[in-house]
Design a protein around this motif. Structure first.
Motif, short mmCIF file in Angstrom:
data_model
loop_
_atom_site.label_atom_id
_atom_site.label_comp_id
_atom_site.label_asym_id
_atom_site.label_seq_id
_atom_site.Cartn_x
_atom_site.Cartn_y
_atom_site.Cartn_z
N CYS A 102 0.80 -1.01 -0.11
CA CYS A 102 -0.54 -0.29 -0.07
C CYS A 102 1.20 1.01 0.01
O CYS A 102 2.51 1.79 0.21
CB CYS A 102 -0.87 0.03 1.18
N ALA A 103 0.67 2.61 -0.51
CA ALA A 103 1.36 3.82 -0.59
C ALA A 103 1.81 4.35 0.53
O ALA A 103 2.76 4.52 0.96
CB ALA A 103 0.11 4.80 -0.19
N VAL A 104 1.22 3.62 2.27
CA VAL A 104 1.87 4.19 3.64
C VAL A 104 3.00 2.90 3.43
O VAL A 104 4.14 2.89 3.69
CB VAL A 104 0.84 3.43 4.73
N CYS A 105 3.02 1.81 3.08
CA CYS A 105 3.56 0.41 3.60
C CYS A 105 5.10 1.39 2.70
O CYS A 105 5.71 0.52 3.12
CB CYS A 105 3.03 -0.42 3.19
N ASN A 146 -2.47 14.18 9.18
CA ASN A 146 -2.20 14.85 10.12
C ASN A 146 -3.16 16.97 9.30
O ASN A 146 -3.56 17.82 9.49
CB ASN A 146 -0.74 15.28 10.22
N SER A 147 -2.97 16.44 7.63
CA SER A 147 -3.38 17.87 7.12
C SER A 147 -5.39 17.72 7.74
O SER A 147 -5.79 19.21 7.09
CB SER A 147 -3.42 17.08 5.76
N ARG A 148 -5.55 17.04 8.09
CA ARG A 148 -7.69 16.87 8.30
C ARG A 148 -7.78 17.04 9.95
O ARG A 148 -9.10 16.74 10.44
CB ARG A 148 -8.29 15.78 7.34
N LEU A 149 -6.35 16.61 10.56
CA LEU A 149 -6.92 16.45 12.42
C LEU A 149 -7.38 18.14 11.70
O LEU A 149 -6.96 18.89 11.67
CB LEU A 149 -6.20 15.85 13.03
N PRO A 150 -7.84 18.09 13.66
CA PRO A 150 -8.07 19.84 14.12
C PRO A 150 -6.44 20.50 14.59
O PRO A 150 -5.82 19.30 15.19
CB PRO A 150 -8.86 19.51 14.92
N ASP A 151 -6.49 21.51 14.52
CA ASP A 151 -5.83 22.30 15.28
C ASP A 151 -5.29 21.80 16.76
O ASP A 151 -6.15 21.25 17.58
CB ASP A 151 -5.47 23.61 15.45
N GLY A 152 -3.78 21.08 17.35
CA GLY A 152 -3.21 20.95 18.29
C GLY A 152 -3.77 19.56 18.48
O GLY A 152 -3.71 18.52 19.40
N VAL A 153 -3.97 18.74 17.04
CA VAL A 153 -4.03 17.24 17.04
C VAL A 153 -2.76 16.78 15.71
O VAL A 153 -2.85 17.30 15.42
CB VAL A 153 -4.90 16.50 17.08
N ASP A 154 -2.08 15.54 16.49
CA ASP A 154 -0.71 14.71 14.40
C ASP A 154 -0.71 13.96 15.64
O ASP A 154 -0.66 13.08 16.14
CB ASP A 154 0.06 16.39 14.95
N LEU A 155 -0.44 13.55 14.08
CA LEU A 155 -0.15 11.40 14.25
C LEU A 155 1.23 12.00 15.17
O LEU A 155 2.05 13.05 14.61
CB LEU A 155 -0.19 11.12 13.05
N ALA A 156 1.59 11.17 15.56
CA ALA A 156 2.84 11.01 16.03
C ALA A 156 3.64 10.01 15.09
O ALA A 156 2.70 9.79 14.19
CB ALA A 156 2.81 9.94 17.64
N TYR A 157 5.00 10.17 15.77
CA TYR A 157 6.22 9.34 14.90
C TYR A 157 7.68 8.81 15.62
O TYR A 157 7.04 9.53 16.49
CB TYR A 157 6.72 9.92 13.36
N SER A 184 -2.83 2.39 7.27
CA SER A 184 -4.54 3.24 6.79
C SER A 184 -3.84 4.59 7.25
O SER A 184 -4.95 5.01 6.05
CB SER A 184 -5.76 2.55 7.43
N LEU A 185 -3.19 5.11 7.80
CA LEU A 185 -3.72 6.73 8.51
C LEU A 185 -1.94 6.77 7.69
O LEU A 185 -1.20 7.43 8.34
CB LEU A 185 -3.65 6.49 9.56
N PRO A 186 -1.89 7.52 6.28
CA PRO A 186 -0.65 8.31 5.63
C PRO A 186 -0.37 9.45 7.06
O PRO A 186 -1.07 10.52 7.34
CB PRO A 186 -0.67 8.52 4.33
N TYR A 187 1.07 9.65 7.27
CA TYR A 187 1.25 10.92 8.14
C TYR A 187 0.81 12.22 7.57
O TYR A 187 0.26 13.22 8.89
CB TYR A 187 2.75 10.58 8.85
N THR A 188 1.48 12.54 7.03
CA THR A 188 1.23 13.99 5.85
C THR A 188 -0.59 14.29 5.48
O THR A 188 -1.06 15.54 5.86
CB THR A 188 1.76 14.02 4.73
N ASP A 189 -1.00 13.37 4.76
CA ASP A 189 -2.57 13.33 4.41
C ASP A 189 -3.18 13.42 5.80
O ASP A 189 -4.44 13.84 5.89
CB ASP A 189 -2.69 12.14 3.48
#
Length: 275
Positions: A37-40, A251-262, A244-249
């Motif tokens: 997949c695109a993320v893997c 984060n672009s739809r999460l609300p302010d103050g919420v981000d994926l970790a890495y 199933s959760l690409p980092y950049t895409d």
């Protein structure tokens, strides 16, 4: 991303109080075996997620939360040379299967490595790693470990106060941990009423959110956002993330103050920036 965090090592970083997410992936990790997949197949290193692992720094003192299958690689990357113990959230394989890699620390210090966990987790670890706790004579090296039973009461480790937080992982009781105004709550699908007060007045919440779709034993993204809305931390990082959760895409739809970790994200335990 609201702050510029890095990955300090024992050799290179200033002596600070910090929490480093060494691993942020689900039980199968990302990339997942046999997946194209695109993320893997992503070239973004933030899409490459080892299994759960956390390193806590208080000056020159260290301890870990969980010991996942990639623990050796995580410790080498972070250049961690000494720890004072390991906390366990629960005894699922992706949180304990790196236990044997603690051997190296036992070789370098006079006392066994303390494992802080609930009694039911101790039973699971003893069963999985029976050779490590056997009284039989052996020519083979074993990790030198000792259990320290914890419950929901706060305790001290490496000069820090650790507050366990009861969570539910499906039907399984598990623990999260709060240190100061930072809380780590992975592998949860529900929060008991008595635990909500422990999630108040947080500067940073690290919360498991496996995917967008519902899951029987983990919060998904919508459920995690409901938790965040209720406890209102200043910043939240979502962990235990699937492919199933690409980092950049995402984060672009999460609300302010919420981000994926890495993997490698380092969060100050004091209200200071990391140099």
């Amino acid at each position: 991303m609201t702050e510029n965090f890095g990955l300090p090592s024992d050799e290179e970083a200033p002596l600070t109080r910090s929490l480093t997410l060494m691993g942020t992936g689900t039980s199968v990790g990302v990339p997942m075996i046999a997946c194209d997949c695109a993320v893997c197949t992503s070239s973004d290193p933030r899409d490459q997620r080892t299994r759960t692992g956390v390193a806590i720094r208080n000056g020159d003192r260290r301890f870990l939360i969980d010991a996942g299958p990639e623990l050796r690689l995580q410790l080498v990357k972070a250049r961690i040379k000494q720890i004072e113990g390991v906390l366990f959230t629960h005894a699922h394989a992706d949180h304990i299967m790196g236990l044997d890699d603690l051997r190296i620390f036992g070789f370098r210090q006079p006392d066994p490595i303390p494992l802080y966990c609930e009694r039911v987790v101790e039973v699971g670890i003893r069963r999985t790693f029976s050779y490590a706790f056997s009284d039989d004579d052996s020519l083979h090296s074993r990790p030198r470990l000792v259990f320290r039973t914890i419950d929901e009461s706060p305790f001290e480790l490496a000069g820090l106060t650790v507050q366990p937080i009861r969570l539910l992982h499906g039907r399984l009781d598990v623990l999260g941990f709060r240190i100061g105004d930072v809380a780590f709550c992975t592998d949860a699908s529900a929060i008991p009423d008595r635990s909500w007060p422990l999630l108040e007045n947080l500067r940073v919440l690290i919360l498991g959110a496996i995917r967008d779709e519902p899951h029987p034993t983990h919060f998904n993204i919508p459920q995690a956002l409901e938790v965040i809305e209720r406890c209102r931390p200043r910043q939240t990082y979502l962990t235990h993330i699937s492919h199933s959760l690409p980092y950049t895409d995402t984060n672009s739809r999460l609300p302010d103050g919420v981000d994926l970790a890495y993997d490698g994200l380092t969060i100050p335990l004091d209200e200071l920036s990391v140099e």
